[in-house]
Design a protein around this motif. Structure first.
Motif, PDB file in Angstrom:
ATOM      1  N   MET A   1       0.846  -1.201   0.000  1.00 49.25           N
ATOM      2  CA  MET A   1       0.000   0.000   0.000  1.00 49.25           C
ATOM      3  C   MET A   1       0.877   1.246   0.000  1.00 49.25           C
ATOM      4  N   ARG A   2       0.572   2.164  -0.923  1.00 47.67           N
ATOM      5  CA  ARG A   2       1.292   3.436  -0.951  1.00 47.67           C
ATOM      6  C   ARG A   2       0.377   4.535  -0.433  1.00 47.67           C
ATOM      7  N   GLU A   3       0.985   5.515   0.219  1.00 55.11           N
ATOM      8  CA  GLU A   3       0.193   6.635   0.718  1.00 55.11           C
ATOM      9  C   GLU A   3       0.841   7.936   0.283  1.00 55.11           C
ATOM     10  N   LEU A   4       0.010   8.866  -0.112  1.00 53.26           N
ATOM     11  CA  LEU A   4       0.503  10.137  -0.626  1.00 53.26           C
ATOM     12  C   LEU A   4      -0.358  11.242  -0.038  1.00 53.26           C
ATOM     13  N   LYS A   5       0.285  12.346   0.336  1.00 56.58           N
ATOM     14  CA  LYS A   5      -0.498  13.429   0.928  1.00 56.58           C
ATOM     15  C   LYS A   5      -0.656  14.582  -0.063  1.00 56.58           C
ATOM     16  N   VAL A   6      -1.875  15.031  -0.247  1.00 51.78           N
ATOM     17  CA  VAL A   6      -2.101  16.242  -1.033  1.00 51.78           C
ATOM     18  C   VAL A   6      -2.087  17.395  -0.032  1.00 51.78           C
ATOM     19  N   ASP A   7      -1.082  18.254  -0.185  1.00 52.75           N
ATOM     20  CA  ASP A   7      -0.793  19.243   0.839  1.00 52.75           C
ATOM     21  C   ASP A   7      -1.518  20.557   0.559  1.00 52.75           C
ATOM     22  N   LEU A   8      -2.620  20.778   1.257  1.00 50.00           N
ATOM     23  CA  LEU A   8      -3.409  22.000   1.032  1.00 50.00           C
ATOM     24  C   LEU A   8      -3.799  22.607   2.378  1.00 50.00           C
ATOM     25  N   GLY A   9      -2.826  22.758   3.254  1.00 49.18           N
ATOM     26  CA  GLY A   9      -3.107  23.346   4.569  1.00 49.18           C
ATOM     27  C   GLY A   9      -4.160  22.534   5.299  1.00 49.18           C
ATOM     28  N   GLU A  10      -5.170  23.214   5.814  1.00 52.26           N
ATOM     29  CA  GLU A  10      -6.170  22.470   6.602  1.00 52.26           C
ATOM     30  C   GLU A  10      -7.091  21.617   5.717  1.00 52.26           C
ATOM     31  N   ARG A  11      -6.992  21.796   4.410  1.00 54.84           N
ATOM     32  CA  ARG A  11      -7.773  20.949   3.499  1.00 54.84           C
ATOM     33  C   ARG A  11      -6.932  19.786   2.955  1.00 54.84           C
ATOM     34  N   SER A  12      -5.770  19.532   3.539  1.00 55.59           N
ATOM     35  CA  SER A  12      -4.913  18.423   3.091  1.00 55.59           C
ATOM     36  C   SER A  12      -5.645  17.089   3.237  1.00 55.59           C
ATOM     37  N   TYR A  13      -5.285  16.160   2.368  1.00 52.77           N
ATOM     38  CA  TYR A  13      -5.897  14.830   2.496  1.00 52.77           C
ATOM     39  C   TYR A  13      -4.967  13.765   1.929  1.00 52.77           C
ATOM     40  N   PRO A  14      -5.102  12.513   2.384  1.00 54.91           N
ATOM     41  CA  PRO A  14      -4.260  11.437   1.870  1.00 54.91           C
ATOM     42  C   PRO A  14      -4.911  10.674   0.718  1.00 54.91           C
ATOM     43  N   ILE A  15      -4.056  10.097  -0.108  1.00 55.55           N
ATOM     44  CA  ILE A  15      -4.501   9.171  -1.155  1.00 55.55           C
ATOM     45  C   ILE A  15      -3.877   7.823  -0.822  1.00 55.55           C
ATOM     46  N   TYR A  16      -4.694   6.811  -0.653  1.00 52.13           N
ATOM     47  CA  TYR A  16      -4.198   5.457  -0.396  1.00 52.13           C
ATOM     48  C   TYR A  16      -4.302   4.670  -1.693  1.00 52.13           C
ATOM     49  N   ILE A  17      -3.199   4.050  -2.099  1.00 52.64           N
ATOM     50  CA  ILE A  17      -3.184   3.282  -3.346  1.00 52.64           C
ATOM     51  C   ILE A  17      -2.730   1.862  -3.032  1.00 52.64           C
ATOM     52  N   GLY A  18      -3.540   0.876  -3.367  1.00 51.62           N
ATOM     53  CA  GLY A  18      -3.135  -0.500  -3.097  1.00 51.62           C
ATOM     54  C   GLY A  18      -4.150  -1.497  -3.607  1.00 51.62           C
ATOM     55  N   GLU A  19      -3.846  -2.777  -3.393  1.00 57.63           N
ATOM     56  CA  GLU A  19      -4.758  -3.832  -3.846  1.00 57.63           C
ATOM     57  C   GLU A  19      -5.695  -4.255  -2.720  1.00 57.63           C
ATOM     58  N   GLY A  20      -6.959  -4.459  -3.073  1.00 58.90           N
ATOM     59  CA  GLY A  20      -7.923  -4.978  -2.110  1.00 58.90           C
ATOM     60  C   GLY A  20      -8.431  -3.952  -1.101  1.00 58.90           C
ATOM     61  N   LEU A  21      -8.268  -2.671  -1.386  1.00 55.73           N
ATOM     62  CA  LEU A  21      -8.678  -1.644  -0.421  1.00 55.73           C
ATOM     63  C   LEU A  21     -10.212  -1.556  -0.277  1.00 55.73           C
ATOM     64  N   LEU A  22     -10.932  -1.973  -1.311  1.00 55.33           N
ATOM     65  CA  LEU A  22     -12.395  -1.945  -1.244  1.00 55.33           C
ATOM     66  C   LEU A  22     -12.886  -2.835  -0.096  1.00 55.33           C
ATOM     67  N   GLN A  23     -12.246  -3.997   0.025  1.00 54.10           N
ATOM     68  CA  GLN A  23     -12.652  -4.946   1.065  1.00 54.10           C
ATOM     69  C   GLN A  23     -12.332  -4.409   2.463  1.00 54.10           C
ATOM     70  N   GLU A  24     -11.347  -3.511   2.545  1.00 56.41           N
ATOM     71  CA  GLU A  24     -10.957  -2.959   3.847  1.00 56.41           C
ATOM     72  C   GLU A  24     -11.514  -1.560   4.043  1.00 56.41           C
ATOM     73  N   ALA A  25     -12.458  -1.162   3.189  1.00 54.23           N
ATOM     74  CA  ALA A  25     -12.885   0.245   3.168  1.00 54.23           C
ATOM     75  C   ALA A  25     -13.310   0.759   4.538  1.00 54.23           C
TER      76      ALA A  25
END
Ligand SMILES: NC(=O)c1ccc[n+]([C@@H]2O[C@H](COP(=O)([O-])OP(=O)(O)OC[C@H]3O[C@@H](n4cnc5c(N)ncnc54)[C@H](O)[C@@H]3O)[C@@H](O)[C@H]2O)c1
Ligand SMILES: [Zn+2]
Length: 364
Positions: free
Chosen positions: A1-25
């Motif tokens: 699983m890879r994780e990436l942060k979109v850096d927008l101050g208080e509106r920042s959010y992460p993007i999780y990229i990986g296999e089978g994430l739907l099952q772990e939603a």
């Protein structure tokens, strides 16, 4: 699983990229504080629903969430004000309140539409993106959400950032091949504007991407999203830098308009547009490699690099003149100066552009 942060101050959010994430939603939703007391609504389209809705619903229900789902017809026509109204009706019927979350399960169409519903319902409720296309590595970063008006695309919308993005690579396995290539067009674009090493990597790994090999795909989506995230963190509202994301889009949008929306996929149109931009780069003295590499990597990704003969050059020029970037006899273009580097040129002679569009029919 890879994780990436979109850096927008208080509106920042992460993007999780990986296999089978739907099952772990559900674990991701719980981690992000999604309320189990307020219902959440999944918005998806009919094709995606057939493949992936059940898995997401099951996971969320197992986690204790109250889940409603709304399925819209597949395709651009669902990005409409009437669909927005229908979804608001569904949200009201399902009892969504201010603490509810809208979940976009699908490609750019569903992301843009559901995002705008989330931005406007009760003046804004939480929003989560679960992208299922390659193109969505682009559309799920940056917070542009919108519906279309019969006279203009994406003209009614907002900047609205999601809580997080859950990118399950397994969902991409059911994508039609044409949508795979079209999505790769924006991946390649992100290399061409920002990162020559990544461009080389795309060139060397195009066959793995076309075969949807999870390792290659995960890396490509991570790198592509990272470039987009880096650009939008510096310029969230498209004042200047964000314009570089439009490489290939001035010609590309004109081709889409002339072809009639639907005949040519967005990624296919901007592939041809990026060849045009590369040729323009040569006029400004860029090394030949800018053109040869651009063309080679796009072709390897199964994308068109030649303008089909039946396209009318006058109509294409006219469509570009409607573009807000046109002024008198010069145009604004994003022009590559090297692989991984572009410049915004504000005074490109329209005559050059015409010549290049004509030459695009002659590409081998
Ligand atoms: N917000 C932004 O910054 C931004 C950026 C680029 C594009 N966009 C928008 O994105 C839209 C295009 O996105 P798109 O190419 O993802 O189109 P899309 O959402 O229409 O998806 C393409 C097709 O693939 C199908 N599909 C999606 N996921 C699937 C899957 N996993 N398996 C099988 N079929 C699947 C869809 O039903 C559709 O037919 C346009 O409306 C464009 O304006 C937005
Ligand atoms: Zn695009």
């Amino acid at each position: 699983m890879r994780e990436l942060k979109v850096d927008l101050g208080e509106r920042s959010y992460p993007i999780y990229i990986g296999e089978g994430l739907l099952q772990e939603a559900s674990s991701y939703f719980l981690k992000h504080g999604t309320s189990v007391r307020s219902p959440l609504m999944i918005v998806t389209d009919e094709y995606v629903a057939g493949h992936h809705l059940q898995a997401l619903e099951n996971s969320l229900k197992a986690g204790g969430f109250q889940v409603a789902s709304a399925v819209v017809p597949s395709g651009e026509s669902s990005k409409s004000l009437s669909m927005l109204e229908e979804l608001v009706t569904k949200a009201l019927e399902a009892g969504l309140d201010r603490k509810s979350t809208i979940v976009a399960l699908g490609g750019g169409v569903v992301g843009d539409l559901a995002g705008f519903v989330a931005a406007s319902y009760m003046r804004g409720i939480k929003f989560v993106q679960v992208p299922t296309t390659i193109l969505a590595h682009d559309s799920s970063v940056g917070g542009k959400v919108a519906v279309n008006h019969p006279l203009a695309k994406n003209i009614i919308g907002a900047f609205y950032q999601p809580e997080f993005v859950l990118y399950d690579l397994n969902t991409l396995q059911t994508l039609p091949p044409r949508d795979v290539s079209a999505g790769l067009s924006e991946v390649v674009k992100h290399g061409l504007i920002w990162d020559s090493e990544f461009t080389d990597w795309c060139d060397a790994n195009a066959d793995k991407l076309l075969a949807l090999e999870p390792d290659a795909l995960g890396y490509a989506l991570y790198k592509g999203s990272s470039v987009k995230a880096a650009v939008v963190s510096q310029d969230e509202r498209e004042n200047d830098l964000r314009a570089i994301l439009n490489l290939g889009h001035t010609i590309g949008h004109a081709l889409e308009a002339v072809a009639g929306y639907g005949e040519m996929l967005h990624g296919e149109a901007i592939s041809i547009g990026m060849i045009g931009s590369a040729k323009l780069g040569l006029r400004y003295g860029a090394p030949e490699e800018v053109y040869t590499t651009t063309k080679q990597v796009l072709a390897k990704c199964g994308l068109p690099v030649k303008l089909p003969e039946h396209f009318d050059v006058d109509a294409i020029m006219k469509a570009m003149m409607h573009d807000k970037k046109f002024m008198e006899n010069t145009m604004t273009f994003i022009v590559p100066t090297a692989i991984g580097k572009v410049e915004i040129k504000k005074d490109v002679p329209a005559a050059w552009v015409r010549e290049i569009v004509e030459q695009l029919k002659l590409e081998a």
